[in-house]
Design a protein around this motif. Structure first.
Motif, PDB file in Angstrom:
ATOM      1  N   ILE A   3     -10.411  -8.143  12.340  1.00  0.00           N
ATOM      2  CA  ILE A   3     -10.998  -7.662  13.594  1.00  0.00           C
ATOM      3  C   ILE A   3     -10.226  -8.299  14.735  1.00  0.00           C
ATOM      4  O   ILE A   3     -10.200  -9.529  14.864  1.00  0.00           O
ATOM      5  N   ILE A   4      -9.560  -7.476  15.547  1.00  0.00           N
ATOM      6  CA  ILE A   4      -8.739  -8.026  16.625  1.00  0.00           C
ATOM      7  C   ILE A   4      -9.048  -7.316  17.950  1.00  0.00           C
ATOM      8  O   ILE A   4      -9.404  -6.141  17.968  1.00  0.00           O
ATOM      9  N   GLU A   5      -8.901  -8.050  19.023  1.00  0.00           N
ATOM     10  CA  GLU A   5      -9.136  -7.488  20.351  1.00  0.00           C
ATOM     11  C   GLU A   5      -7.923  -6.678  20.795  1.00  0.00           C
ATOM     12  O   GLU A   5      -6.772  -7.049  20.537  1.00  0.00           O
ATOM     13  N   TYR A   6      -8.178  -5.582  21.462  1.00  0.00           N
ATOM     14  CA  TYR A   6      -7.122  -4.720  21.977  1.00  0.00           C
ATOM     15  C   TYR A   6      -6.186  -5.524  22.874  1.00  0.00           C
ATOM     16  O   TYR A   6      -6.624  -6.301  23.722  1.00  0.00           O
ATOM     17  N   GLY A   7      -4.888  -5.344  22.672  1.00  0.00           N
ATOM     18  CA  GLY A   7      -3.898  -6.059  23.459  1.00  0.00           C
ATOM     19  C   GLY A   7      -3.235  -7.175  22.711  1.00  0.00           C
ATOM     20  O   GLY A   7      -2.142  -7.608  23.074  1.00  0.00           O
ATOM     21  N   LEU A   8      -3.893  -7.658  21.634  1.00  0.00           N
ATOM     22  CA  LEU A   8      -3.260  -8.657  20.777  1.00  0.00           C
ATOM     23  C   LEU A   8      -2.332  -7.942  19.799  1.00  0.00           C
ATOM     24  O   LEU A   8      -2.670  -6.881  19.273  1.00  0.00           O
ATOM     25  N   LYS A   9      -1.201  -8.518  19.544  1.00  0.00           N
ATOM     26  CA  LYS A   9      -0.199  -7.895  18.685  1.00  0.00           C
ATOM     27  C   LYS A   9      -0.709  -7.754  17.246  1.00  0.00           C
ATOM     28  O   LYS A   9      -1.382  -8.638  16.721  1.00  0.00           O
ATOM     29  N   TYR A  10      -0.386  -6.609  16.651  1.00  0.00           N
ATOM     30  CA  TYR A  10      -0.676  -6.355  15.241  1.00  0.00           C
ATOM     31  C   TYR A  10       0.600  -5.765  14.652  1.00  0.00           C
ATOM     32  O   TYR A  10       0.939  -4.611  14.905  1.00  0.00           O
ATOM     33  N   THR A  78      -8.211  -2.846   9.283  1.00  0.00           N
ATOM     34  CA  THR A  78      -8.238  -3.550  10.565  1.00  0.00           C
ATOM     35  C   THR A  78      -9.027  -2.769  11.604  1.00  0.00           C
ATOM     36  O   THR A  78      -8.877  -1.547  11.706  1.00  0.00           O
ATOM     37  N   VAL A  79      -9.867  -3.459  12.347  1.00  0.00           N
ATOM     38  CA  VAL A  79     -10.591  -2.859  13.462  1.00  0.00           C
ATOM     39  C   VAL A  79     -10.055  -3.473  14.750  1.00  0.00           C
ATOM     40  O   VAL A  79     -10.025  -4.699  14.908  1.00  0.00           O
ATOM     41  N   ILE A  80      -9.611  -2.609  15.658  1.00  0.00           N
ATOM     42  CA  ILE A  80      -9.156  -3.032  16.981  1.00  0.00           C
ATOM     43  C   ILE A  80     -10.213  -2.549  17.974  1.00  0.00           C
ATOM     44  O   ILE A  80     -10.563  -1.368  17.980  1.00  0.00           O
ATOM     45  N   TYR A  81     -10.722  -3.446  18.802  1.00  0.00           N
ATOM     46  CA  TYR A  81     -11.795  -3.054  19.709  1.00  0.00           C
ATOM     47  C   TYR A  81     -11.417  -3.315  21.165  1.00  0.00           C
ATOM     48  O   TYR A  81     -10.673  -4.233  21.489  1.00  0.00           O
ATOM     49  N   LYS A  82     -11.933  -2.443  22.034  1.00  0.00           N
ATOM     50  CA  LYS A  82     -11.666  -2.568  23.459  1.00  0.00           C
ATOM     51  C   LYS A  82     -12.900  -2.153  24.255  1.00  0.00           C
ATOM     52  O   LYS A  82     -13.489  -1.096  23.998  1.00  0.00           O
ATOM     53  N   GLU A  83     -13.282  -2.973  25.227  1.00  0.00           N
ATOM     54  CA  GLU A  83     -14.399  -2.618  26.107  1.00  0.00           C
ATOM     55  C   GLU A  83     -13.929  -1.594  27.129  1.00  0.00           C
ATOM     56  O   GLU A  83     -12.865  -1.738  27.738  1.00  0.00           O
ATOM     57  N   LEU A  84     -14.735  -0.563  27.315  1.00  0.00           N
ATOM     58  CA  LEU A  84     -14.412   0.477  28.292  1.00  0.00           C
ATOM     59  C   LEU A  84     -14.853   0.034  29.687  1.00  0.00           C
ATOM     60  O   LEU A  84     -15.776   0.591  30.272  1.00  0.00           O
ATOM     61  N   ASN A  85     -14.158  -0.966  30.222  1.00  0.00           N
ATOM     62  CA  ASN A  85     -14.480  -1.402  31.583  1.00  0.00           C
ATOM     63  C   ASN A  85     -13.786  -0.503  32.596  1.00  0.00           C
ATOM     64  O   ASN A  85     -12.990   0.371  32.246  1.00  0.00           O
TER      65      ASN A  85
END
Length: 292
Positions: A3-10, A78-85
């Motif tokens: 589980i990784i936050e959007y913007g971190l390299k994968y 892998t799950v990549i997640y991003k908050e829709l701010n």
């Protein structure tokens, strides 16, 4: 499952499945399974990019943590997640696509035919295919599973849940709707009546379903327990807060502070104010006759 936050390299080569994935319903499941087949054929990872918050004010069908549970059962790598701010929602559509290629080693993109992205939802399947093809990345888009003549859509499932149509909602979800939260201490009115209950407070990020009394199930210490679950207020005791309280048939332990998933099976009846605690007790006995 990573589980990784959007913007971190994968850096692992992957098939990237794009979507809001609020409900992970039958349509989403079919889409993810198609992406998984492609990833298996290419012998690379399956990554799912999903978004949290910001879509509307009513809350998500499932919380982020609940969605992770569903995605794990689908064998997502892998799950990549991003908050829709607000900042992200104002990102230019082509900038978003370029960022995907900068952050991730994408070999194939899989998404729904109606997926939109970027500022003012200006990005669509056509732009996605045109942009990615220039970068040598395959794009496959699919219609979500049809329910009769209608596509399976999260908004339709939400509408059913607000009407108490839990059976129909479960059919579109491809499994039982559930709430996963920590058990908290309640007013212990149920215990006084001889029906001790486990109480939950729903996350503010999760939509509220129709208030009422439901037939539910939970797995506690590896065993399935049927339950009667009250969703909403407690008018007989002048309670106005939206709470979830369940009485588990055959369970006598202490669930306080444990995290529990309650799976909704059917809608039994509306909530009503009883003239006395004894009348409520008699109704609860009738409700429990529905448990097998």
């Amino acid at each position: 499952m990573d589980i990784i936050e959007y913007g971190l390299k994968y850096n692992s080569d992957c098939v990237l499945c794009l979507g809001y994935f609020d409900g992970i319903h039958l349509g989403h499941t079919a889409l993810i399974n198609k992406a998984k087949e492609i990833a298996k054929t290419k012998n690379i990872k399956l990554a799912v990019l999903l978004f949290t918050g910001g879509k509307n004010g009513e809350g998500d069908l499932f919380t982020f943590e609940e969605r992770l549970i569903k995605l794990k059962t689908l064998a997502v790598d892998t799950v990549i997640y991003k908050e829709l701010n607000l900042e992200f929602k104002n990102t230019d559509a082509t900038v978003f696509l370029q960022d995907l290629l900068n952050y991730y080693s994408v070999k194939t993109v899989v998404t729904g035919e109606d997926f939109t992205f970027g500022k003012n939802a200006s990005g669509n399947a056509k732009l996605l295919k045109e942009f990615m093809s220039k970068q040598g990345v395959d794009v496959l888009t699919f219609d979500l599973v049809l329910n009769g003549k209608q596509k399976v859509a999260t908004r339709d499932i939400k509408a059913l849940l607000k009407q108490g149509e839990i059976v129909k909602a479960n059919q579109l979800l491809g499994g039982n709707y559930f709430i996963r939260e920590r058990i908290v201490k309640g007013k212990q009115k149920g215990r006084e009546l001889g029906f001790p209950t486990a109480n939950m407070v729903v996350s503010p990020n999760k939509m509220k379903i129709k208030s009422g009394v439901y037939l539910t199930l939970s797995i506690i210490d590896g065993k399935i327990y049927p339950a009667i679950t009250n969703v909403g207020a407690q008018p007989t005791f002048d309670g106005e807060n939206y709470v979830i309280e369940s009485y588990f048939k055959g369970y006598n332990g202490d669930l306080y502070d444990k995290i529990l998933s309650v799976y909704f099976v059917d809608y039994i009846r509306d909530i009503k104010r009883f003239s006395s605690e004894n009348d409520l007790k008699q109704q609860l006995k009738k409700d429990l006759e529905l448990l097998k």
